[in-house]
Design an enzyme around this catalytic site. Structure first.
Site, PDB file in Angstrom:
ATOM      1  N   GLU A 169       3.126  62.542  79.831  1.00  0.00           N
ATOM      2  CA  GLU A 169       4.567  62.405  80.029  1.00  0.00           C
ATOM      3  C   GLU A 169       5.360  62.924  78.838  1.00  0.00           C
ATOM      4  O   GLU A 169       6.433  63.500  79.000  1.00  0.00           O
ATOM      5  CB  GLU A 169       4.931  60.948  80.314  1.00  0.00           C
ATOM      6  CG  GLU A 169       4.622  60.478  81.738  1.00  0.00           C
ATOM      7  CD  GLU A 169       3.149  60.159  81.977  1.00  0.00           C
ATOM      8  OE1 GLU A 169       2.351  60.237  81.024  1.00  0.00           O
ATOM      9  OE2 GLU A 169       2.800  59.822  83.132  1.00  0.00           O
ATOM     10  N   HIS A 193       4.853  49.133  87.937  1.00  0.00           N
ATOM     11  CA  HIS A 193       5.214  50.106  88.973  1.00  0.00           C
ATOM     12  C   HIS A 193       6.507  49.670  89.670  1.00  0.00           C
ATOM     13  O   HIS A 193       6.706  49.952  90.843  1.00  0.00           O
ATOM     14  CB  HIS A 193       4.091  50.236  90.029  1.00  0.00           C
ATOM     15  CG  HIS A 193       2.857  50.918  89.534  1.00  0.00           C
ATOM     16  ND1 HIS A 193       1.948  50.315  88.703  1.00  0.00           N
ATOM     17  CD2 HIS A 193       2.384  52.174  89.738  1.00  0.00           C
ATOM     18  CE1 HIS A 193       0.962  51.161  88.435  1.00  0.00           C
ATOM     19  NE2 HIS A 193       1.197  52.281  89.043  1.00  0.00           N
ATOM     20  N   GLN A 252       5.643  59.892  87.837  1.00  0.00           N
ATOM     21  CA  GLN A 252       5.012  59.322  89.038  1.00  0.00           C
ATOM     22  C   GLN A 252       5.661  57.973  89.380  1.00  0.00           C
ATOM     23  O   GLN A 252       5.909  57.666  90.542  1.00  0.00           O
ATOM     24  CB  GLN A 252       3.510  59.210  88.862  1.00  0.00           C
ATOM     25  CG  GLN A 252       2.779  59.118  90.182  1.00  0.00           C
ATOM     26  CD  GLN A 252       1.358  59.642  90.108  1.00  0.00           C
ATOM     27  OE1 GLN A 252       0.479  58.958  89.604  1.00  0.00           O
ATOM     28  NE2 GLN A 252       1.122  60.851  90.602  1.00  0.00           N
ATOM     29  N   PHE A 253       5.956  57.207  88.362  1.00  0.00           N
ATOM     30  CA  PHE A 253       6.764  55.989  88.495  1.00  0.00           C
ATOM     31  C   PHE A 253       7.688  55.959  87.280  1.00  0.00           C
ATOM     32  O   PHE A 253       7.296  56.405  86.197  1.00  0.00           O
ATOM     33  CB  PHE A 253       5.876  54.729  88.477  1.00  0.00           C
ATOM     34  CG  PHE A 253       5.112  54.500  89.747  1.00  0.00           C
ATOM     35  CD1 PHE A 253       5.547  53.588  90.701  1.00  0.00           C
ATOM     36  CD2 PHE A 253       3.944  55.208  90.004  1.00  0.00           C
ATOM     37  CE1 PHE A 253       4.839  53.387  91.876  1.00  0.00           C
ATOM     38  CE2 PHE A 253       3.234  55.012  91.184  1.00  0.00           C
ATOM     39  CZ  PHE A 253       3.673  54.096  92.121  1.00  0.00           C
ATOM     40  N   ALA A 254       8.877  55.405  87.458  1.00  0.00           N
ATOM     41  CA  ALA A 254       9.826  55.290  86.340  1.00  0.00           C
ATOM     42  C   ALA A 254       9.147  54.659  85.130  1.00  0.00           C
ATOM     43  O   ALA A 254       9.374  55.052  83.983  1.00  0.00           O
ATOM     44  CB  ALA A 254      11.025  54.440  86.757  1.00  0.00           C
ATOM     45  N   ASP A 255       8.305  53.673  85.408  1.00  0.00           N
ATOM     46  CA  ASP A 255       7.658  52.905  84.341  1.00  0.00           C
ATOM     47  C   ASP A 255       6.885  53.794  83.375  1.00  0.00           C
ATOM     48  O   ASP A 255       6.726  53.459  82.206  1.00  0.00           O
ATOM     49  CB  ASP A 255       6.696  51.875  84.949  1.00  0.00           C
ATOM     50  CG  ASP A 255       7.273  51.138  86.149  1.00  0.00           C
ATOM     51  OD1 ASP A 255       7.775  51.815  87.064  1.00  0.00           O
ATOM     52  OD2 ASP A 255       7.192  49.906  86.177  1.00  0.00           O
ATOM     53  N   PHE A 256       6.379  54.939  83.864  1.00  0.00           N
ATOM     54  CA  PHE A 256       5.593  55.797  82.984  1.00  0.00           C
ATOM     55  C   PHE A 256       6.460  56.647  82.077  1.00  0.00           C
ATOM     56  O   PHE A 256       5.964  57.280  81.150  1.00  0.00           O
ATOM     57  CB  PHE A 256       4.618  56.657  83.799  1.00  0.00           C
ATOM     58  CG  PHE A 256       3.630  55.819  84.558  1.00  0.00           C
ATOM     59  CD1 PHE A 256       2.942  54.810  83.905  1.00  0.00           C
ATOM     60  CD2 PHE A 256       3.415  55.996  85.904  1.00  0.00           C
ATOM     61  CE1 PHE A 256       2.048  53.985  84.599  1.00  0.00           C
ATOM     62  CE2 PHE A 256       2.526  55.194  86.600  1.00  0.00           C
ATOM     63  CZ  PHE A 256       1.842  54.188  85.939  1.00  0.00           C
TER      64      PHE A 256
END
Ligand SMILES: Cc1ncc(C[n+]2csc(CCOP(=O)(O)OP(=O)(O)O)c2C)c(N)n1
Ligand SMILES: Cc1ncc(C[n+]2csc(CCOP(=O)(O)OP(=O)(O)O)c2C)c(N)n1
Ligand SMILES: [Mg+2]
Ligand SMILES: [Mg+2]
Lengths: 332, 320, 332, 320
Positions: free
Chosen positions: D58, D125, D80-84
């Site tokens: 990222e 996630h 892939q997910f905001a969290d990443f």
């Protein structure tokens, strides 16, 4: 002979793992009972369990990742913990707060991964670092794993480099299952083999056929012995294939049906069963019996966990800090 | 004996190392060199094998601290500048902050962030990140403004069984002096740094001192401005803030971080929603400007709140 | 002969860089005029300039780091830009908003580093990626550098790995000057040599004596040629020593006075002057003249920049976005 | 033709790729596979050589986008997910967000963050990171709540010459449908999603729909609740908010992010300080709870604001 014993113990862990995961997969497909996603380690049991079998529950430090169900079992995690987590009951180690592959029991050296790939390596290293500082490292060893995709993270690099600088007794498994979700390794790295990275970290590297239990056991045996003997981190790269989708929601239609993955695509459990018989270490009947035992164990765990309560939001304390006096009284 | 804010931070670490064999220090250049700011000066000599130079790996530094904490150690991690914690961000908010809640295993780590602006330091050596970390559950965010707090709060941080983000202000390192450490105050309690009756300034860290100067300026005009030092921005001591606003009816919140969201918005949101009727005038806030932090002192001085514009805001507030 | 020409051009860049940095150092020590810190590249000029000389201003992409004053000059940056930045006048490329080693002019392929080590690599890679996408890569090449310490960052790892996966024409210099601020390499990495990392990224690696201009030029010549020819990223590791403190505020008293650094501690500029004479490529008198010219150029730039205005907060627009309609009217 | 929120995101990317050869897509599993949520389904086939699977990196993904933008490309990066994005955080806030201000070179990148909670997704996630990014100067933060906005705002994002954090809500991906894309509204303008006169709810993203349901519930009690959809949290359309509060005199702000700081605090701070006299009751806010986001749906439902507690808050607000 010691190897025979290890082999059979590991094989039985693989059988239990496969049986458990098949149950989880079918519960998932049936719908309604499993909470969250299901990510299985099918095809990776030999490699994962061969690491786990070298670890002692309550003594060593283990930080498993997504596809380490077999390693977790080999480490000593009870099937009931797994079942409780997937069924989302409060009796599980994560108390239904976090799920499935994230489970762990840090207080006994069993680290609970977060989703962010690579970030567990430094945590395992830190546990070993602390033990050495406290003078109680002894013959403790740590182990963690990562996939081919996870090696591209900065966290993995920083963690491994730091562990090497600190010369910690750590075994890092790299399960190269040819894909990261749908992404083939050609889009993940440009080196010939991931084991080529070992020298750049100043760690010892091994490459092994991850479908061959005997080879895996022998390789990890060496790696763990070297780590315990003070030679610093060991990197073991297993060549294998994920036998299934990324998760049970995924049909893996992107995996091309080529000869390329023929060898890696062998089912390590089938291979191990044959191998055990060829070596004269187990009979078909014995193996059948182990499968049956595994099924009984899984069914029992399922029956037990199914009776247990799911979480009640009104009984949750909703506190993210262990110090009650420092919790804010917001939204209350 | 006159002690600086920076020395207080060194002394607290000294004391922590002395008291508890589980305490260790990990950070870039903190061992023989004593750290970029000398906050760990001599500690590696005084406590051999307890103070470590780390690789330039902020992510792994935090991760290793979490692992060590699980095993009963009490690591203190020095970020060379708060700004570099952005590369350790994930381990802070997702690994350290969630550990206890997820696994019931406490995570006693202290992360020291040399924070805030000084002239000529520019956009990447001047940031105030307390508002970012305070947004996340599972962290305690301390922002000492005095020599006494720098000492006692750091010492206390190391005893807290939860991850503490210790935002120490670089501008105060050498400037701020005291004659001793005085007595500790509990973490989580704000302090009336200056009593008053006409208006309340709620602030923290280096802005406390600008605010006190502004209050002094306003005294010449006959106003008594109360100044509240938050000390910790999470937990935030809403009671003390409300009690002050109850006395004065007027609120100005001053912070050095960027203007959108953050501590100043949080204070105003709490006061407005919990004690609306106490306010005789609209609450005001003052932050730095909404650009990166400029390197040139001419710009830097205009970017952050100063005594002058705190005074101006107070006059406006008092005129209402 | 071409090498002679390159050599002399590079040597002159080194002389100019050294002269300029000595001026900056003395202005810093005199106090009052320089804004911010001063971080010099003394001892690293041969290595840095040998990379820079292979780059074409306005055509190639360059992302220099802390100690690349010589490389910046070789790339084509005017001394006046440097002086303006250090003196904090608004006419400089950063308009006094950001300082000194952070300067750049991205619009001409000259990237402006942020402080966070390692994070520039992917930016340079991205510029090359875009050019290829736009079909205008041609024989463009990119270059960036890092120190021994910076190799421990996740950003460096991710960036280099990505560049290798994308097979971009990128030359990465690793200036191993034995220290990261005060931290010796033994606390930074555990491999024998950082060049051992090349194979793990699948990139071509070179190790060179960074105090030897001839060797540096030859090595970078090869590396740039390979990059331009489509062989993907090239990693060049230079062995050298930082001849001074981390910044001018630092007396580097932590550098032990051992034989260990004897060779790396040679002054590359002195070595190059001797070398040039031995090769018969330049006389002492010529070199003296180049130093004098350099001094004149530096003095002229200083005189000019000194007359120029420092920033006025009331004339600043205080806008962090290029789209005026999206700027919030806060605090106004 | 009925289109989902997710399809709108795909269509906008399709359109952007079609319109401008400088647009390209970079993200994990977005090429042949079409992305974890299929937001880029078929795009790699429709635009060969323009949609790339990235390594799991990222930090480098954002860095490369910045470099590409400098060269005139207009990258869309899918997390892939905001969290990443927490591991790309530094490149977002320090590299992308400062580029224009530091160098006068615009940085037109769009970062798509699949955001917010869905049942069973757990702490890593489910996150909503708009408040974090909005704190930093130099970023535009969009939070579309409707199919129309998902389409038009994404298309517009790609045209904006600044870094855009596009927070698309995963809960809306399949649930939310519309008959077409309608007409675009300018970025930076809030929308009166439901007119009313008794109280104002300011909200955004998935919480818009919970708020609308709550407003509907309150209609049965005879109240007309106005619902304002922020659409973009930075810039925030203060004028529209104030105009609504001027009409209703009552304010509830609802957000799904964590409670400390963030969008809800920012809205209340603006209204309280800029339009104090318009308020007939203390402003209220509702956020998720101050713990990580629980994995079990039983807990998850109690963690975030729901129609039920929005209604309850509104009743309390209206009773005042
Ligand atoms: C930092 C980060 N980015 C993205 C993801 C989303 N993600 C979860 S698993 C996965 C693929 C992992 O591939 P690999 O490491 O090869 O492990 P495998 O699934 O093949 O066992 C991705 C991209 C993540 N978990 N962490
Ligand atoms: C991510 C990050 N952490 C910390 C720092 C603070 N810092 C600036 S320079 C430096 C040492 C760099 O050492 P090295 O990479 O070897 O380069 P050198 O200074 O020796 O040229 C450090 C730690 C930084 N700039 N970035
Ligand atoms: Mg994989
Ligand atoms: Mg160095």
């Amino acid at each position: 002979m010691e190897l025979r014993e290890d082999y059979l113990r590991t094989l039985r862990c693989m059988i239990l793992s496969r049986t458990l995961e098949e149950k989880l997969g079918s519960l998932y497909r049936a719908g309604g009972r499993i909470v969250g996603g299901v990510y299985l380690g099918r095809g990776q049991e030999a490699f994962s369990a061969s690491a786990g079998i070298h670890l002692r529950w309550g003594k060593d430090v283990y930080g498993p990742l997504i596809r380490d169900q077999a390693g977790r079992i080999a480490f000593g995690e009870p099937v009931l913990d797994t079942m409780r987590t997937y069924l989302g009951v409060v009796t599980g180690p994560m108390r239904a707060r976090d799920g499935n592959i994230h489970r762990g029991r840090p207080e006994v050296g069993y680290m609970a991964m977060i989703s962010h790939l690579g970030s567990l390596l430094s945590v395992v290293a830190g546990a070993l670092f602390a033990r050495r500082l406290q003078g109680r490292l002894g013959d403790t060893v740590g182990a963690t794993s990562i996939g081919d995709g996870g090696t591209s993270t900065g966290a993995f690099h920083e963690g491994l480099n730091m562990a090497a600088v600190e010369k910690l007794p750590l075994v890092v498994s790299i399960a190269n299952n040819q894909f990261a979700y749908s992404t083939p390794t050609a889009r993940q790295y440009a080196c010939e083999s991931l084991v080529d990275r070992a020298v750049g970290y100043g760690v010892e590297g091994y490459s092994v056929d991850g479908t061959d239990l005997l080879a895996c056991l022998e390789t990890f045996h060496k790696a763990f012995a070297r780590a315990r003997a003070g030679h610093g981190p060991q990197m073991v790269v297993g060549r294998l294939l994920r036998l299934g989708g990324h998760g049970e929601h995924d049909d893996a239609s992107y995996v091309p049906n080529t000869k390329k993955y023929e060898h890696e695509g062998r089912d390590c459990l089938a291979v191990a069963q044959m191998q055990a018989q060829e070596l004269g270490w187990a009979t078909e009947a014995e193996i059948d019996e182990w499968f049956k035992e595994a099924r009984r164990e899984v069914d029992k765990a399922q029956a037990q966990a199914s009776k247990e309560p799911t979480p009640d939001p009104y009984r949750e304390n909703w506190r993210a800090l262990s110090t009650p006096g420092l919790v804010e009284g917001m939204n209350e | 004996m006159s002690i600086t804010y920076l020395e207080a931070i060194r002394e607290a670490q000294y004391e922590a190392l002395r008291e508890n064999p589980n305490v260790f220090l990990y950070g870039q250049d903190i061992s023989t060199f004593g750290g970029a700011f000398k906050a760990t000066k001599n500690l590696s000599r005084e406590f051999p094998g307890r103070v470590f130079d780390s690789p330039i790996s902020e992510d792994a530094m935090i991760g290793m601290a979490v692992g060590a904490a699980v095993e009963g150690a009490r690591p203190i991690i020095e970020m060379q500048f708060a700004d570099f914690s952005s590369v350790g961000f994930n381990q802070i908010i997702n690994q350290a902050a969630t550990l206890y809640w997820r696994t019931n295993t406490p995570c006693p780590i202290t992360i020291r962030l040399p924070s805030g602006g000084t002239p000529g330091s520019g956009p990447f050596h001047s940031q105030s990140m307390e508002s970012i970390y305070a947004h996340y559950p599972g962290l305690v965010i301390l922002t000492p403004a005095t020599v006494e707090d720098a000492y006692w709060m750091l010492l206390e941080s190391i005893k807290i069984n939860d991850p503490v983000i210790f935002c120490e202000h670089k501008f105060l390192y050498y400037h701020l002096k005291a004659e001793g450490f005085g007595d500790p105050m509990p973490i989580g309690k704000a302090r009336i740094a200056r009593p008053g009756r006409d208006a309340t300034v709620v602030t923290y860290s280096a802005m406390l001192h600008e605010s006190l100067k502004a209050a002094e300026e306003l005294r010449l005009d006959g106003y008594e401005v109360e100044v509240v030092d938050l000390r910790s921005v999470k937990p935030m001591d809403t009671d003390t803030i409300l009690a002050s606003v109850a006395r004065t009816g007027r609120l100005l919140v001053v912070g050095e971080a960027f203007p959108w969201g953050g501590v100043t918005a949080e204070v105003i949101a709490r006061v407005s929603s919990e004690a609306f009727h106490l306010l005789d005038a609209p609450p005001m806030r003052l932050n730095s400007k909404d650009t990166p932090i400029p390197y040139h002192p001419n710009l830097w001085k205009a970017h952050r709140p100063t005594t002058a514009n705190i005074s101006a805001s107070l006059r406006q507030l008092l005129r209402y």
